[in-house]
Design an enzyme around this catalytic site. Structure first.
Site, PDB file in Angstrom:
ATOM      1  N   ASP A   1     -31.855  -6.407  26.797  1.00  0.00           N
ATOM      2  CA  ASP A   1     -30.572  -6.833  26.229  1.00  0.00           C
ATOM      3  C   ASP A   1     -30.589  -8.355  26.122  1.00  0.00           C
ATOM      4  OD1 ASP A   1     -28.053  -6.892  25.233  1.00  0.00           O
ATOM      5  OD2 ASP A   1     -27.076  -5.979  26.969  1.00  0.00           O
ATOM      6  N   ALA A   2     -31.228  -8.846  25.051  1.00  0.00           N
ATOM      7  CA  ALA A   2     -31.434 -10.281  24.870  1.00  0.00           C
ATOM      8  C   ALA A   2     -30.524 -10.881  23.809  1.00  0.00           C
ATOM      9  CB  ALA A   2     -32.895 -10.549  24.501  1.00  0.00           C
ATOM     10  N   LYS A   3     -30.044 -10.045  22.882  1.00  0.00           N
ATOM     11  CA  LYS A   3     -29.129 -10.475  21.808  1.00  0.00           C
ATOM     12  C   LYS A   3     -29.639 -11.719  21.082  1.00  0.00           C
ATOM     13  CE  LYS A   3     -25.004  -8.481  23.951  1.00  0.00           C
ATOM     14  NZ  LYS A   3     -25.550  -8.071  25.255  1.00  0.00           N
ATOM     15  N   ARG A   4     -30.909 -11.710  20.715  1.00  0.00           N
ATOM     16  CA  ARG A   4     -31.495 -12.848  20.023  1.00  0.00           C
ATOM     17  C   ARG A   4     -31.093 -12.852  18.548  1.00  0.00           C
ATOM     18  NH1 ARG A   4     -31.966 -14.362  24.798  1.00  0.00           N
ATOM     19  NH2 ARG A   4     -33.944 -15.042  25.663  1.00  0.00           N
TER      20      ARG A   4
ATOM     21  N   THR B   1     -32.064  -5.932  21.821  1.00  0.00           N
ATOM     22  CA  THR B   1     -30.822  -6.142  21.073  1.00  0.00           C
ATOM     23  C   THR B   1     -30.886  -7.473  20.339  1.00  0.00           C
ATOM     24  OG1 THR B   1     -29.746  -7.162  22.998  1.00  0.00           O
ATOM     25  CG2 THR B   1     -29.409  -4.780  22.665  1.00  0.00           C
TER      26      THR B   1
END
Length: 278
Positions: free
Chosen positions: A93-96, A122
């Protein structure tokens, strides 16, 4: 290697439709009588790895590892490796999100052949869905998955995500673009589940229509955040098998006992098992 979409479908069929989060928040570390240090982080993760063995998907929240710098990333790498050794799919869950060469660098880190590369990651489409193309292509080439933020469970998200974009909400536009990408890939790979999904929060009012997505839907916000496990069926027009509920605090607050954390995870799995029904 089989594509992520197919691996996810198989994992859910055999181990249940649940994604368990590893969120080593400092408050949780204190509640577990662990120091808010890299050593405490490692001990926290060791408990989670042992408790979550045999479940389908585990989602480490990258930000809580970044807070400890290089030592935190070392713990993350070790945790991801240990989860994989237990047969668990790892969703980072890095949301890059970025553009051009910078996005390509994120792609190499999270979807290429680096120690941080996960089964899926993510990402944020705020710079435009097209900006994600470098990561989508690397993930596809390496049989990894991507989950694109569409309609998130935080109330602030609605300001942007429900805005109108040529007659559709921004959230719906993102879902539709992911669906088109899955269709493009499907023309090459054949009829297997899509490997690019979206994130739609369990507490979102008027969620986007995901019936044409052709990929999985990650559903955070279950449990402490107010999402009810029994109310997820049909979210956004999804088929039950598309949905992957995600829960973290509801399970982690049962710690630090490995057996108690595992028991809490099993109770949550029982509450969403109906989503595996054919």
């Amino acid at each position: 290697m089989t594509g992520f979409g197919a691996r996810l479908a198989e994992a859910k069929a055999h181990r249940g439709p649940l994604c368990l989060g590893i969120d080593p928040h400092p408050e949780l570390l204190r509640a577990w009588d662990l120091p808010a240090t890299a050593d405490g982080l490692a001990a926290f993760c060791d408990i989670c790895v042992a408790a979550f063995a045999g479940f389908a998907v585990v989602k480490p929240q990258v930000a809580f590892f970044e807070a400890y710098g290089a030592a935190g990333f070392a713990v993350l790498e070790g945790t991801m490796a240990a989860l994989r050794a237990n047969g668990v799919l790892v969703l980072a869950d890095a949301k890059r999100g970025d553009i051009g060469s910078t996005m390509a660098a994120y792609a190499a880190a999270w979807a290429g052949d680096s120690p941080l590369a996960a089964d899926a990651v993510t990402v944020s489409p705020f710079l435009g869905f097209g900006s994600l193309r470098p990561l989508l292509e690397v993930a596809t080439a390496n049989d990894r998955g991507v989950f694109v933020l569409a309609a998130t469970s935080n109330p602030e998200g609605a300001t942007i995500q429900r805005a109108d974009a040529d007659g559709r909400t921004v959230a719906q536009l993102i879902v539709d673009q992911v669906g088109l990408f899955n269709s493009e890939v499907g023309e090459v790979t054949g009829p297997e589940p899509g490997s690019v999904g979206v994130v739609v929060g369990a507490t979102v009012l008027n969620p986007p229509d995901v019936s044409g997505l052709g990929g999985p839907v990650l559903v955070p916000g279950v449990g402490v955040q107010g999402g009810r496990p029994e109310a997820l069926g049909g979210l956004g027009g999804a088929a039950p098998q598309q949905l992957l509920p995600a829960v973290s605090r509801e399970v982690l607050r049962a710690g630090p006992s490995i057996s108690e954390v595992r028991a809490a995870a099993e109770r949550m799995l029982d509450s969403v098992a109906y989503l595996s029904a054919v």
